[in-house]
Write a protein that holds these residues in place. Sequence first.
Motif, PDB file in Angstrom:
ATOM      1  N   PHE A   6       0.844  -1.182   0.000  1.00 26.04           N
ATOM      2  CA  PHE A   6       0.000   0.000   0.000  1.00 26.04           C
ATOM      3  C   PHE A   6       0.878   1.230   0.000  1.00 26.04           C
ATOM      4  CE2 PHE A   6      -2.289  -3.086   2.833  1.00 26.04           C
ATOM      5  CZ  PHE A   6      -2.988  -3.653   1.789  1.00 26.04           C
ATOM      6  N   ARG A   7       0.266   2.334  -0.325  1.00 24.13           N
ATOM      7  CA  ARG A   7       0.948   3.604  -0.239  1.00 24.13           C
ATOM      8  C   ARG A   7       1.472   3.791   1.173  1.00 24.13           C
ATOM      9  NH1 ARG A   7      -2.932   8.308  -1.605  1.00 24.13           N
ATOM     10  NH2 ARG A   7      -3.959   7.295   0.118  1.00 24.13           N
ATOM     11  N   CYS A   8       2.744   4.187   1.294  1.00 20.69           N
ATOM     12  CA  CYS A   8       3.307   4.410   2.629  1.00 20.69           C
ATOM     13  C   CYS A   8       2.610   5.601   3.269  1.00 20.69           C
ATOM     14  CB  CYS A   8       4.785   4.736   2.545  1.00 20.69           C
ATOM     15  SG  CYS A   8       5.809   3.289   2.449  1.00 20.69           S
ATOM     16  N   GLY A  25      -1.917  -2.873  -5.679  1.00 18.93           N
ATOM     17  CA  GLY A  25      -2.079  -1.565  -5.058  1.00 18.93           C
ATOM     18  C   GLY A  25      -3.397  -1.439  -4.329  1.00 18.93           C
ATOM     19  N   GLU A  26      -3.423  -0.470  -3.442  1.00 23.38           N
ATOM     20  CA  GLU A  26      -4.621  -0.148  -2.664  1.00 23.38           C
ATOM     21  C   GLU A  26      -5.824   0.063  -3.583  1.00 23.38           C
ATOM     22  OE1 GLU A  26      -3.841   3.432  -0.576  1.00 23.38           O
ATOM     23  OE2 GLU A  26      -5.878   3.693   0.154  1.00 23.38           O
ATOM     24  N   PHE A  27      -5.580   0.799  -4.699  1.00 25.97           N
ATOM     25  CA  PHE A  27      -6.707   1.170  -5.556  1.00 25.97           C
ATOM     26  C   PHE A  27      -7.215  -0.015  -6.364  1.00 25.97           C
ATOM     27  CE2 PHE A  27      -4.118   5.022  -4.913  1.00 25.97           C
ATOM     28  CZ  PHE A  27      -4.993   5.632  -4.026  1.00 25.97           C
ATOM     29  N   LEU A  29      -6.961  -3.094  -5.383  1.00 31.10           N
ATOM     30  CA  LEU A  29      -7.623  -3.948  -4.381  1.00 31.10           C
ATOM     31  C   LEU A  29      -9.065  -3.466  -4.149  1.00 31.10           C
ATOM     32  CD1 LEU A  29      -5.863  -4.764  -1.002  1.00 31.10           C
ATOM     33  CD2 LEU A  29      -8.242  -4.102  -1.071  1.00 31.10           C
ATOM     34  N   ILE A  30      -9.204  -2.144  -3.973  1.00 32.28           N
ATOM     35  CA  ILE A  30     -10.539  -1.580  -3.731  1.00 32.28           C
ATOM     36  C   ILE A  30     -11.436  -1.835  -4.940  1.00 32.28           C
ATOM     37  CG2 ILE A  30     -11.829   0.576  -3.359  1.00 32.28           C
ATOM     38  CD1 ILE A  30      -9.197   1.598  -1.932  1.00 32.28           C
ATOM     39  N   ARG A  31     -10.872  -1.575  -6.147  1.00 32.71           N
ATOM     40  CA  ARG A  31     -11.670  -1.744  -7.367  1.00 32.71           C
ATOM     41  C   ARG A  31     -12.101  -3.206  -7.524  1.00 32.71           C
ATOM     42  NH1 ARG A  31      -8.336   0.796 -10.534  1.00 32.71           N
ATOM     43  NH2 ARG A  31      -7.267  -1.079 -11.210  1.00 32.71           N
ATOM     44  N   PHE A  33     -12.389  -5.677  -5.270  1.00 35.04           N
ATOM     45  CA  PHE A  33     -13.194  -6.372  -4.249  1.00 35.04           C
ATOM     46  C   PHE A  33     -14.275  -5.528  -3.577  1.00 35.04           C
ATOM     47  CE2 PHE A  33      -9.034  -8.533  -4.336  1.00 35.04           C
ATOM     48  CZ  PHE A  33      -9.482  -9.755  -4.804  1.00 35.04           C
ATOM     49  N   PHE A  34     -14.149  -4.200  -3.621  1.00 37.24           N
ATOM     50  CA  PHE A  34     -15.063  -3.400  -2.794  1.00 37.24           C
ATOM     51  C   PHE A  34     -15.799  -2.284  -3.536  1.00 37.24           C
ATOM     52  CE2 PHE A  34     -11.691  -4.992   0.081  1.00 37.24           C
ATOM     53  CZ  PHE A  34     -12.476  -5.890   0.782  1.00 37.24           C
ATOM     54  N   SER A  35     -15.616  -2.192  -4.872  1.00 36.97           N
ATOM     55  CA  SER A  35     -16.225  -1.045  -5.553  1.00 36.97           C
ATOM     56  C   SER A  35     -17.723  -1.227  -5.797  1.00 36.97           C
ATOM     57  CB  SER A  35     -15.511  -0.757  -6.863  1.00 36.97           C
ATOM     58  OG  SER A  35     -15.611  -1.891  -7.678  1.00 36.97           O
ATOM     59  N   GLY A  47     -20.888   6.469  -4.878  1.00 37.27           N
ATOM     60  CA  GLY A  47     -20.412   5.478  -3.902  1.00 37.27           C
ATOM     61  C   GLY A  47     -18.905   5.483  -3.804  1.00 37.27           C
ATOM     62  N   VAL A  48     -18.294   4.289  -3.851  1.00 36.50           N
ATOM     63  CA  VAL A  48     -16.838   4.159  -3.741  1.00 36.50           C
ATOM     64  C   VAL A  48     -16.149   4.859  -4.910  1.00 36.50           C
ATOM     65  CG1 VAL A  48     -14.953   2.462  -3.861  1.00 36.50           C
ATOM     66  CG2 VAL A  48     -16.992   1.976  -2.475  1.00 36.50           C
ATOM     67  N   GLY A  49     -15.072   5.600  -4.661  1.00 39.43           N
ATOM     68  CA  GLY A  49     -14.261   6.135  -5.750  1.00 39.43           C
ATOM     69  C   GLY A  49     -13.875   7.584  -5.619  1.00 39.43           C
ATOM     70  N   ASP A  50     -14.646   8.391  -4.917  1.00 38.47           N
ATOM     71  CA  ASP A  50     -14.262   9.798  -4.765  1.00 38.47           C
ATOM     72  C   ASP A  50     -13.854  10.024  -3.311  1.00 38.47           C
ATOM     73  OD1 ASP A  50     -14.007  12.621  -5.221  1.00 38.47           O
ATOM     74  OD2 ASP A  50     -15.418  12.377  -6.885  1.00 38.47           O
ATOM     75  N   ASP A  51     -13.642  11.286  -2.949  1.00 42.60           N
ATOM     76  CA  ASP A  51     -13.212  11.560  -1.573  1.00 42.60           C
ATOM     77  C   ASP A  51     -14.309  11.256  -0.553  1.00 42.60           C
ATOM     78  OD1 ASP A  51     -10.558  12.421  -2.043  1.00 42.60           O
ATOM     79  OD2 ASP A  51     -11.380  14.211  -2.996  1.00 42.60           O
ATOM     80  N   ALA A 110     -13.544   0.082   7.042  1.00 36.90           N
ATOM     81  CA  ALA A 110     -12.124   0.371   7.266  1.00 36.90           C
ATOM     82  C   ALA A 110     -11.420  -0.960   7.467  1.00 36.90           C
ATOM     83  CB  ALA A 110     -11.948   1.266   8.485  1.00 36.90           C
ATOM     84  N   LEU A 111     -10.512  -1.256   6.541  1.00 35.69           N
ATOM     85  CA  LEU A 111      -9.875  -2.568   6.512  1.00 35.69           C
ATOM     86  C   LEU A 111      -8.378  -2.409   6.737  1.00 35.69           C
ATOM     87  CD1 LEU A 111     -10.647  -5.500   5.882  1.00 35.69           C
ATOM     88  CD2 LEU A 111     -10.357  -4.978   3.457  1.00 35.69           C
ATOM     89  N   THR A 112      -7.859  -3.036   7.789  1.00 37.89           N
ATOM     90  CA  THR A 112      -6.411  -3.051   8.018  1.00 37.89           C
ATOM     91  C   THR A 112      -5.939  -4.476   7.807  1.00 37.89           C
ATOM     92  OG1 THR A 112      -6.651  -1.271   9.617  1.00 37.89           O
ATOM     93  CG2 THR A 112      -4.592  -2.484   9.665  1.00 37.89           C
ATOM     94  N   VAL A 140     -20.487   1.907   0.498  1.00 40.38           N
ATOM     95  CA  VAL A 140     -20.360   3.203  -0.189  1.00 40.38           C
ATOM     96  C   VAL A 140     -19.006   3.883   0.015  1.00 40.38           C
ATOM     97  CG1 VAL A 140     -22.845   3.642  -0.186  1.00 40.38           C
ATOM     98  CG2 VAL A 140     -21.452   4.438   1.751  1.00 40.38           C
ATOM     99  N   GLY A 141     -18.113   3.256   0.771  1.00 35.20           N
ATOM    100  CA  GLY A 141     -16.792   3.866   0.954  1.00 35.20           C
ATOM    101  C   GLY A 141     -16.028   3.161   2.044  1.00 35.20           C
ATOM    102  N   GLY A 142     -14.820   3.681   2.318  1.00 33.48           N
ATOM    103  CA  GLY A 142     -14.021   3.061   3.362  1.00 33.48           C
ATOM    104  C   GLY A 142     -12.592   3.551   3.353  1.00 33.48           C
ATOM    105  N   ASP A 143     -11.729   2.757   3.951  1.00 29.00           N
ATOM    106  CA  ASP A 143     -10.304   3.071   3.989  1.00 29.00           C
ATOM    107  C   ASP A 143      -9.554   1.754   4.061  1.00 29.00           C
ATOM    108  OD1 ASP A 143      -8.218   4.845   3.914  1.00 29.00           O
ATOM    109  OD2 ASP A 143      -8.110   5.066   6.093  1.00 29.00           O
ATOM    110  N   THR A 144      -8.389   1.697   3.430  1.00 24.50           N
ATOM    111  CA  THR A 144      -7.616   0.462   3.399  1.00 24.50           C
ATOM    112  C   THR A 144      -6.186   0.760   3.822  1.00 24.50           C
ATOM    113  OG1 THR A 144      -9.024  -0.265   1.572  1.00 24.50           O
ATOM    114  CG2 THR A 144      -7.005  -1.503   1.935  1.00 24.50           C
ATOM    115  N   THR A 145      -5.723   0.061   4.840  1.00 28.31           N
ATOM    116  CA  THR A 145      -4.377   0.319   5.368  1.00 28.31           C
ATOM    117  C   THR A 145      -3.679  -1.002   5.676  1.00 28.31           C
ATOM    118  OG1 THR A 145      -5.377   0.495   7.558  1.00 28.31           O
ATOM    119  CG2 THR A 145      -4.889   2.563   6.449  1.00 28.31           C
TER     120      THR A 145
END
Length: 345
Positions: A6-8, A25-27, A29-31, A33-35, A47-51, A110-112, A140-145
């Motif tokens: 992932f992005r540091c 990559g994070e993106f 992965l999101i696209r 499995f989670f988009s 939904g998923v994809g913007d800020d 939020a997925l770690t 509809v959104g989230g965070d991946t770390t």
Amino acid sequence: MECIFFRCTLPRKREEWQVESMAMGEFELIRNFFSSLGIGRDDVTLGVGDDCALLTVPQGKQLAVTMDSLVSGVHFQPDVDPAALGYKALAVNLSDLAAMGAEPAWFTLALTLPESDTQWLAEFSRGMGELAVCHGVALVGGDTTRGPLTITIQAQGFLPAGQALLRSGAHVGDLVYTTGTLGDAGLALCDQLSKTPEKPTFPELIRRLERPEPRVAAGRALREFASSAIDISDGLLADLGHILEASGVGADIHLDALPLSPPVRAAIKSAGDWSIPLASGDDYELCFTLPPGMATRLDEISKSLQLSMTRIGEIGLEPGLRCWLDRDTLWKPQDSGYLHFYADD
Ligand code: ADP
Ligand code: MG
């Protein structure tokens, strides 16, 4: 820290900040499995994809918002079936919405993750998607770390304004009920933890531990009738205790009335201990109180939902929670539910 997935977030040196070097990559992965997990909904403008996600709450409705985390080694074994984990992470949140009588609509994740394991992610998102579709909700959104495996979900649902089922509404004279059966997940967990290859297990109870059914339809139906409600995540004693505290009342519970599956009944008999149905947690049934005049109406609801709703006690004026073994004998709890932080921690 080597940056391969992932992005540091905290690069030691500027040159280590290399987005290009991610394995998956994070993106991506999101696209992958989670988009588009769950169902498409008209109230999701973005939904998923913007800020941010852009969502529309129907007029006259309140938004019910809840959040729950599952931490590896605390809430689940690290080698748990990823599909069951994805399912359960969403289920425990939908259970909170059910306890308020809310209609689930959206959730964020939020997925770690310690690593980017494609097969694990495919199974995890499949299990989560299965339950999301079943309840008509959209991710509809989230965070991946990157880090120790932790899953945090925030779920949102709708309620007609002012009609939420609260913990604080129980009155003296109300009857205490629970849906389903108690202690199945607790017994399955004891069984899993003590399992040796030759020891027989309770396969029928593993599903209750890994795939609890959030009682969403029951919560919505009870909104008009129940005076208070809570979902049982930490055990009946602890969770009914929250209702009593919030409502400023006490309760008497009759242990011979508890709805129990045959394996739990047998375990209580052999151990001589009621803590499995009272304090082991992870039931995700609803405990609620009902004005006495509503009992007949409740039978109809229970029949139409094909979900048992069992009267287990009454609300009284005397503070505290008393568990009766029979008319004259009180049972003294040794443990009243799972606490993450103790006073002497
Ligand atoms: P930002 O850096 O602006 O916070 P991110 O790069 O974290 O955005 O996320 C990009 C998009 O992907 C956002 O729309 C975010 O909500 C979504 N997202 C990130 N992780 C997940 C996830 N695990 N599940 C669903 N959506 C996610
Ligand atoms: Mg982010």
